[in-house]
Motif scaffolding. Sequence first.
Motif, PDB file in Angstrom:
ATOM      1  N   ILE A   6       0.844  -1.196   0.000  1.00 53.03           N
ATOM      2  CA  ILE A   6       0.000   0.000   0.000  1.00 53.03           C
ATOM      3  C   ILE A   6       0.879   1.245   0.000  1.00 53.03           C
ATOM      4  O   ILE A   6       1.774   1.386   0.835  1.00 53.03           O
ATOM      5  CB  ILE A   6      -0.930   0.024   1.227  1.00 53.03           C
ATOM      6  CG1 ILE A   6      -1.940  -1.119   1.142  1.00 53.03           C
ATOM      7  CG2 ILE A   6      -1.653   1.364   1.335  1.00 53.03           C
ATOM      8  CD1 ILE A   6      -2.862  -1.210   2.341  1.00 53.03           C
ATOM      9  N   GLU A   7       0.634   2.136  -0.942  1.00 55.04           N
ATOM     10  CA  GLU A   7       1.301   3.434  -0.925  1.00 55.04           C
ATOM     11  C   GLU A   7       0.469   4.376  -0.064  1.00 55.04           C
ATOM     12  O   GLU A   7      -0.664   4.713  -0.419  1.00 55.04           O
ATOM     13  CB  GLU A   7       1.448   4.006  -2.335  1.00 55.04           C
ATOM     14  CG  GLU A   7       2.153   5.352  -2.342  1.00 55.04           C
ATOM     15  CD  GLU A   7       2.385   5.893  -3.741  1.00 55.04           C
ATOM     16  OE1 GLU A   7       2.882   7.026  -3.855  1.00 55.04           O
ATOM     17  OE2 GLU A   7       2.083   5.178  -4.712  1.00 55.04           O
ATOM     18  N   ALA A   8       1.020   4.772   1.055  1.00 52.89           N
ATOM     19  CA  ALA A   8       0.288   5.626   1.993  1.00 52.89           C
ATOM     20  C   ALA A   8       0.398   7.081   1.549  1.00 52.89           C
ATOM     21  O   ALA A   8       1.010   7.927   2.205  1.00 52.89           O
ATOM     22  CB  ALA A   8       0.822   5.442   3.406  1.00 52.89           C
ATOM     23  N   SER A   9      -0.200   7.373   0.397  1.00 53.70           N
ATOM     24  CA  SER A   9      -0.201   8.739  -0.116  1.00 53.70           C
ATOM     25  C   SER A   9      -1.060   9.616   0.788  1.00 53.70           C
ATOM     26  O   SER A   9      -1.800   9.121   1.650  1.00 53.70           O
ATOM     27  CB  SER A   9      -0.756   8.762  -1.540  1.00 53.70           C
ATOM     28  OG  SER A   9      -2.142   8.436  -1.522  1.00 53.70           O
ATOM     29  N   THR A  10      -0.988  10.920   0.577  1.00 49.49           N
ATOM     30  CA  THR A  10      -1.830  11.790   1.394  1.00 49.49           C
ATOM     31  C   THR A  10      -3.307  11.559   1.097  1.00 49.49           C
ATOM     32  O   THR A  10      -4.151  11.807   1.957  1.00 49.49           O
ATOM     33  CB  THR A  10      -1.474  13.269   1.165  1.00 49.49           C
ATOM     34  OG1 THR A  10      -1.592  13.586  -0.224  1.00 49.49           O
ATOM     35  CG2 THR A  10      -0.056  13.556   1.633  1.00 49.49           C
ATOM     36  N   ASP A  11      -3.639  11.061  -0.095  1.00 48.59           N
ATOM     37  CA  ASP A  11      -5.041  10.742  -0.373  1.00 48.59           C
ATOM     38  C   ASP A  11      -5.469   9.486   0.381  1.00 48.59           C
ATOM     39  O   ASP A  11      -6.650   9.317   0.688  1.00 48.59           O
ATOM     40  CB  ASP A  11      -5.263  10.552  -1.875  1.00 48.59           C
ATOM     41  CG  ASP A  11      -6.742  10.518  -2.234  1.00 48.59           C
ATOM     42  OD1 ASP A  11      -7.450  11.479  -1.887  1.00 48.59           O
ATOM     43  OD2 ASP A  11      -7.188   9.522  -2.834  1.00 48.59           O
TER      44      ASP A  11
ATOM     45  N   VAL B 248       1.627   5.298  19.581  1.00 47.56           N
ATOM     46  CA  VAL B 248       1.782   4.511  18.358  1.00 47.56           C
ATOM     47  C   VAL B 248       2.714   5.237  17.394  1.00 47.56           C
ATOM     48  O   VAL B 248       2.637   6.459  17.234  1.00 47.56           O
ATOM     49  CB  VAL B 248       0.415   4.276  17.685  1.00 47.56           C
ATOM     50  CG1 VAL B 248       0.587   3.620  16.312  1.00 47.56           C
ATOM     51  CG2 VAL B 248      -0.472   3.414  18.574  1.00 47.56           C
ATOM     52  N   ALA B 249       3.597   4.483  16.747  1.00 45.99           N
ATOM     53  CA  ALA B 249       4.400   4.996  15.637  1.00 45.99           C
ATOM     54  C   ALA B 249       3.878   4.370  14.353  1.00 45.99           C
ATOM     55  O   ALA B 249       3.722   3.149  14.271  1.00 45.99           O
ATOM     56  CB  ALA B 249       5.875   4.664  15.828  1.00 45.99           C
ATOM     57  N   LEU B 250       3.588   5.199  13.373  1.00 46.58           N
ATOM     58  CA  LEU B 250       3.110   4.713  12.083  1.00 46.58           C
ATOM     59  C   LEU B 250       4.313   4.400  11.206  1.00 46.58           C
ATOM     60  O   LEU B 250       5.199   5.244  11.026  1.00 46.58           O
ATOM     61  CB  LEU B 250       2.240   5.788  11.426  1.00 46.58           C
ATOM     62  CG  LEU B 250       1.496   5.413  10.148  1.00 46.58           C
ATOM     63  CD1 LEU B 250       0.430   4.368  10.441  1.00 46.58           C
ATOM     64  CD2 LEU B 250       0.862   6.656   9.533  1.00 46.58           C
ATOM     65  N   ALA B 251       4.369   3.184  10.675  1.00 44.04           N
ATOM     66  CA  ALA B 251       5.473   2.776   9.804  1.00 44.04           C
ATOM     67  C   ALA B 251       4.927   2.466   8.421  1.00 44.04           C
ATOM     68  O   ALA B 251       3.901   1.791   8.288  1.00 44.04           O
ATOM     69  CB  ALA B 251       6.190   1.552  10.376  1.00 44.04           C
ATOM     70  N   ALA B 252       5.608   2.964   7.397  1.00 42.84           N
ATOM     71  CA  ALA B 252       5.167   2.723   6.023  1.00 42.84           C
ATOM     72  C   ALA B 252       6.369   2.807   5.097  1.00 42.84           C
ATOM     73  O   ALA B 252       7.215   3.701   5.240  1.00 42.84           O
ATOM     74  CB  ALA B 252       4.106   3.735   5.602  1.00 42.84           C
ATOM     75  N   ASP B 253       6.436   1.895   4.143  1.00 46.70           N
ATOM     76  CA  ASP B 253       7.538   1.906   3.182  1.00 46.70           C
ATOM     77  C   ASP B 253       7.436   3.109   2.258  1.00 46.70           C
ATOM     78  O   ASP B 253       8.445   3.698   1.877  1.00 46.70           O
ATOM     79  CB  ASP B 253       7.513   0.610   2.366  1.00 46.70           C
ATOM     80  CG  ASP B 253       8.677   0.522   1.393  1.00 46.70           C
ATOM     81  OD1 ASP B 253       9.824   0.769   1.831  1.00 46.70           O
ATOM     82  OD2 ASP B 253       8.445   0.222   0.205  1.00 46.70           O
ATOM     83  N   ARG B 254       6.212   3.492   1.905  1.00 44.46           N
ATOM     84  CA  ARG B 254       5.986   4.647   1.025  1.00 44.46           C
ATOM     85  C   ARG B 254       4.890   5.500   1.653  1.00 44.46           C
ATOM     86  O   ARG B 254       3.770   5.035   1.839  1.00 44.46           O
ATOM     87  CB  ARG B 254       5.557   4.186  -0.371  1.00 44.46           C
ATOM     88  CG  ARG B 254       6.611   3.364  -1.117  1.00 44.46           C
ATOM     89  CD  ARG B 254       6.029   2.738  -2.371  1.00 44.46           C
ATOM     90  NE  ARG B 254       5.043   1.710  -2.053  1.00 44.46           N
ATOM     91  CZ  ARG B 254       4.161   1.223  -2.923  1.00 44.46           C
ATOM     92  NH1 ARG B 254       4.119   1.703  -4.163  1.00 44.46           N
ATOM     93  NH2 ARG B 254       3.317   0.276  -2.559  1.00 44.46           N
ATOM     94  N   ILE B 255       5.217   6.750   1.950  1.00 38.00           N
ATOM     95  CA  ILE B 255       4.249   7.590   2.650  1.00 38.00           C
ATOM     96  C   ILE B 255       4.415   9.058   2.267  1.00 38.00           C
ATOM     97  O   ILE B 255       5.522   9.520   1.989  1.00 38.00           O
ATOM     98  CB  ILE B 255       4.383   7.426   4.186  1.00 38.00           C
ATOM     99  CG1 ILE B 255       3.205   8.085   4.912  1.00 38.00           C
ATOM    100  CG2 ILE B 255       5.714   7.950   4.695  1.00 38.00           C
ATOM    101  CD1 ILE B 255       3.101   7.713   6.378  1.00 38.00           C
ATOM    102  N   GLY B 256       3.280   9.753   2.228  1.00 36.71           N
ATOM    103  CA  GLY B 256       3.302  11.205   2.094  1.00 36.71           C
ATOM    104  C   GLY B 256       3.353  11.743   0.685  1.00 36.71           C
ATOM    105  O   GLY B 256       3.497  12.948   0.498  1.00 36.71           O
ATOM    106  N   THR B 257       3.247  10.870  -0.331  1.00 39.02           N
ATOM    107  CA  THR B 257       3.202  11.371  -1.697  1.00 39.02           C
ATOM    108  C   THR B 257       1.839  12.009  -1.948  1.00 39.02           C
ATOM    109  O   THR B 257       0.895  11.800  -1.203  1.00 39.02           O
ATOM    110  CB  THR B 257       3.429  10.224  -2.686  1.00 39.02           C
ATOM    111  OG1 THR B 257       2.496   9.166  -2.399  1.00 39.02           O
ATOM    112  CG2 THR B 257       4.838   9.670  -2.551  1.00 39.02           C
TER     113      THR B 257
END
Length: 395
Positions: A195-200, A243-252
């Motif tokens: 999952i790409e955790a984009s801003t959307d 909680v710490a949020l971890a994501a390989d791809r985030i904020g695009t």
Amino acid sequence: MNAEETLQSFYAAYDAAREFDPKHPEDGVLSRKRDGLPPKPLNADETRACVSLLENGKRTAEALNLLLNRVPSGTGDAARVKAEFLERVVLGVLTADGLSPEDAVEHLGRMRGGWNVPVLISLLKNDKTAPAAVRALSRLVLIHRSVRDVADLCDAGNPHAKALLQSWARADWFSAREPLEDETRLVVFKIPDEIEASTDFLSHSKGGHTRTDVPFHGKHYFMNAEMLAELNALKARFPDIPVALAADRIGTSSSRKSGMNNVEWNIGIENADTRFQPDKKTRAVIFAGRVLGPIFAKTAQDMGSIIVRTDTGVLKTGDVVRAVWRKGEILDDSGKLAATFAPLSRRELDYLRAGGATLFRMGRILTQTAAEILGESPELPYAVETPDDVERPMT
């Protein structure tokens, strides 16, 4: 409506079912109360109703609680009503059960900026109220052009105004705050790598009509229902560990502010900065992997949250870790090194101590202005930014 009717209307709205919107079925039809959300902040009429109840000694504990905790700070009409009420208590024009004049000054100082500032500056003219007003104003940085009003009082011989300018010039607003702890114990919530955790993804555009209502938007338009339920279960399992949020791809993508609002609402903490600020949390922690949207990272820094780049592949939901900020280490709960990141710089630590890069820069401008007014050059308690460091905040 009279004051009691206005307050009853406020509670009725909190318990009223939401009208179904076929364009936005995700909004649901539950009342805010049944949806587990706080009431909306008070508007000006509701704030006046609370003041009226306090003036007449009716439902005082309830009215005072709402007035102190559910009025947004700033330049809105409700904040003006609150600031004027607190001023009357400070001056002894009005007495309110449970609120002393000293407490009222303290609450004026906790309103951060806006209508409270001219009230506090006016209290500098009264020798009885001035010392408390100096203490309250010395912690604020959202002063803007009102610093000139203080300078005018100083020029007229007001010693309290001079003491305040000296405090600002020393940057007491910064040195009085606690620095970031050396390490923070956290529990990881991992967004799957596919999952790409984009801003959307963090703030769905289809819910754009609710973005100003942070609690509602943060519940209905953050990630997806299944993942949010998993996150809430994790928070219930570890109620005392952030909680710490971890994501390989985030904020695009581009919805950086609403995306960070949702992150802070769901995994941020409440502290002295958010106390008495309705619907505010801060200091969210994000572990980002291979891809991190630069303007999203900048916005997090401006808001007082922490993002570090690390190997998120070694992290999984439910891991309890310790982030050692000045060494750049993520340790597992037994103390074994799990991952590394670039240690936080002096500048980043200063931003966090100030409550975010935006507040730091506002404070730095205030300190520079006060020092110039006094013709002084005091030693500063923070790292002086170079021209390359000074970027326009993106929030």
